[in-house]
Enzyme design. Sequence first.
Site, PDB file in Angstrom:
ATOM      1  CE  LYS A   1      -3.848  -1.926   2.699  1.00 36.08           C
ATOM      2  NZ  LYS A   1      -4.704  -1.708   3.892  1.00 36.08           N
TER       3      LYS A   1
ATOM      4  CE  LYS B   1      -2.036 -13.727   6.011  1.00 39.50           C
ATOM      5  NZ  LYS B   1      -1.284 -14.781   5.295  1.00 39.50           N
TER       6      LYS B   1
ATOM      7  CG  HIS C   1     -14.293  -1.142   5.095  1.00 40.84           C
ATOM      8  ND1 HIS C   1     -13.294  -0.659   4.290  1.00 40.84           N
ATOM      9  CD2 HIS C   1     -14.539  -0.159   5.997  1.00 40.84           C
ATOM     10  CE1 HIS C   1     -12.962   0.556   4.682  1.00 40.84           C
ATOM     11  NE2 HIS C   1     -13.704   0.886   5.713  1.00 40.84           N
TER      12      HIS C   1
ATOM     13  CE  LYS D   1     -15.592   3.434   3.454  1.00 45.02           C
ATOM     14  NZ  LYS D   1     -15.485   4.428   4.539  1.00 45.02           N
TER      15      LYS D   1
ATOM     16  CD  GLU E   1     -12.524   3.968   6.783  1.00 40.85           C
ATOM     17  OE1 GLU E   1     -12.227   3.107   5.934  1.00 40.85           O
ATOM     18  OE2 GLU E   1     -13.111   5.022   6.507  1.00 40.85           O
TER      19      GLU E   1
ATOM     20  CD  GLU F   1      -8.285   4.803   5.087  1.00 40.04           C
ATOM     21  OE1 GLU F   1      -7.318   5.439   4.646  1.00 40.04           O
ATOM     22  OE2 GLU F   1      -9.320   4.581   4.429  1.00 40.04           O
TER      23      GLU F   1
ATOM     24  NE  ARG G   1     -12.541  12.291   4.318  1.00 39.88           N
ATOM     25  CZ  ARG G   1     -13.324  11.268   4.012  1.00 39.88           C
ATOM     26  NH1 ARG G   1     -14.575  11.243   4.450  1.00 39.88           N
ATOM     27  NH2 ARG G   1     -12.873  10.252   3.295  1.00 39.88           N
TER      28      ARG G   1
ATOM     29  CB  VAL H   1     -19.809   9.696   1.954  1.00 42.78           C
ATOM     30  CG1 VAL H   1     -21.050   9.603   1.066  1.00 42.78           C
ATOM     31  CG2 VAL H   1     -18.697  10.440   1.228  1.00 42.78           C
TER      32      VAL H   1
END
Length: 447
Positions: free
Chosen positions: A158, A201, A208, A237, A275, A287, A291, A294
Amino acid sequence: MFQKILIANRGEIALRVLRACKELGIQTVVVHSTADADAMHVRLADESVCIGPPPSRDSYLNIHQIVAACEITGADAVHPGYGFLSENAKFADILAAHNITFIGPSGDHIRIMGDKIEAKRTAKRLGIPVVPGSDGAVTEEKEAKRIASEIGYPVIIKASAGGGGRGMKVAHTEADLEVALQTARSEAGAAFGDDAVYIEKYLQKPRHIEVQVFGDGFGRGVHFGERDCSLQRRHQKVWEEANSPALNAEERSRIGSICATAIADLGYSGAGTIEFLYENGEFYFIEMNTRLQVEHPVTEAITGIDLVHEQIRVASGGGLSVKQEDIKFNGHAIECRINAEDPRTFTPSPGTITHFHTPGGLGIRVDSGVYSGYRIPPYYDSLIGKLIVHGRNRVECMMRLRRALDEFVVDGIKTTLPLFRDLVGNADIANGDYDIHWLEKYLAKEE
């Protein structure tokens, strides 16, 4: 409390924040590009300021113009919404230097959580469970192979500064790793100006799960439960619900308490979302978004608490309006993101909406800034509205959602409404039996 808030965003979120301000008796200023001169939030605000031509970099990302708009109108605070400058630490710092309150966390906290490697280190220090992987950036192939061998294949590479699926590559074997590492670094550098990557991993069939948190900046933190955002396409999403059909009460309470304690210990101020990937009863931090999300309306639906009101209250120094024991969870809520896109190819579909009719009735909410005759510009995100449905339980919520989708009419452009009408009738969705890979597999079958 603030006298006048400038809303540095557009579309449905600008209108959402504007409504909250009006309910609190706060004057509103909106900024807009020339392409958004006829937008609904511009029509309804007390004042509006044009800050540039259509491209985002010349308008909604133009910090100088937004600060100038604050000074011209006398706004004493800025609400950034989501996207654009909402997680820009430099923007928060510049506003502070001009004695304008940024309705969000400090620039330092935005920086910490905006760097995925530093965010993971911080989460680990705060007692949040993390995915096994590298402790920092990985630059050498030899080091990458050693780490991958220790944690076991498959692994995911990532971008440290990444988001939205860019700079992410999966390696199932050591033979895949070299190409995956080079490709991820190249994509990260091109997309974010930073080619640093790290290794984790790769979980096979995770969900999620994200936890909505709030801090008052003075060492108090609370959580507002979790949301399940597992139905995704290309890491974006599509459908969110609260509570998650995958968690039991004990798991929900455990992860919520961990997150609330972490936010308090961090001294965090305002709204945030922590998350996780969830698999086999375990949570793994991925992460934190510093903020408003949505999908915040599903949390509002099951708690009855206005999260934008809370943001404004905390930013003004008023602290949180609730304690953890005051937050009760009632029923089930689902949100569908309605995009101006082809429901099969997902190609953007800008154009004029010739007819727009939203569903109504008990438990139905539609957050949208569009209307009949509105022309959707081709320059911005394709989200045109959100359908949020609440019921006493998930079964009632799904039945109500099916009815609401049948009532929703958007003519003149293509939208993703047909996709949701398909999903609401699917057995896996009805049973809550899906993971983050489910939607892409479903769409592949439909092609």
